[in-house]
Design a protein around this motif. Structure first.
Motif: not given
Length: 138
Positions: A13-14, A103-106, A109-113
């Motif tokens: 769903y990411t 690598v992926s949208a998920e 998001v992880d790296d940014f947050l």
């Protein structure tokens, strides 16, 4: 509005979740906002996303950012091969950018947050959404 963590979403769903941010700004205590826009895949954006995730300070200066608005020269000199993809990130307000391996949208998001958390913790700021605004996108 209380804070939430995009990392709580399932990986399937990411991407849809990210696309729902099209034109949206989430404002945190230090002026943090996220923008994302869907485009057709290109050599520079093979994943089909044009994005700009940025954290700003109270005066509007960008503190960190992940985007693919333009390619950047890899660290290590002009003889290093320039990546085709435009994905890159700015670790500080003075960082001209360094290539980012999408690598992926998920993972994006992880790296940014993770980086937002790092900077806000250093400044003693809580990661809590205060307001959300919508902007029209073309």
């Amino acid at each position: 509005m209380s804070g939430y963590d995009m990392r709580d979403l399932g990986s399937e769903y990411t991407l849809e979740y990210l696309l729902a941010f099209n034109g949206r700004e989430h404002h945190y205590p230090e002026g943090y906002f996220v923008k994302i826009k869907r485009i057709d895949p290109t050599p520079e954006r093979p994943h089909g996303l044009r994005y700009s995730f940025t954290l700003h300070g109270p005066e509007g200066m960008r503190l960190i950012g992940f985007d693919n608005a333009h390619p950047v020269v890899p660290v290590g000199g002009r003889f290093k091969k320039k990546p085709v993809a435009a994905d890159h990130w700015h670790r500080t307000e003075n960082d001209p950018g360094r290539p980012y391996a999408f690598v992926s949208a998920e993972q994006l998001v992880d790296d940014f947050l993770d980086e937002v958390e790092r900077v806000l913790k250093q400044r003693g700021i809580e990661l809590v959404v205060q307001t959300t605004t919508e902007r029209k996108t073309s």
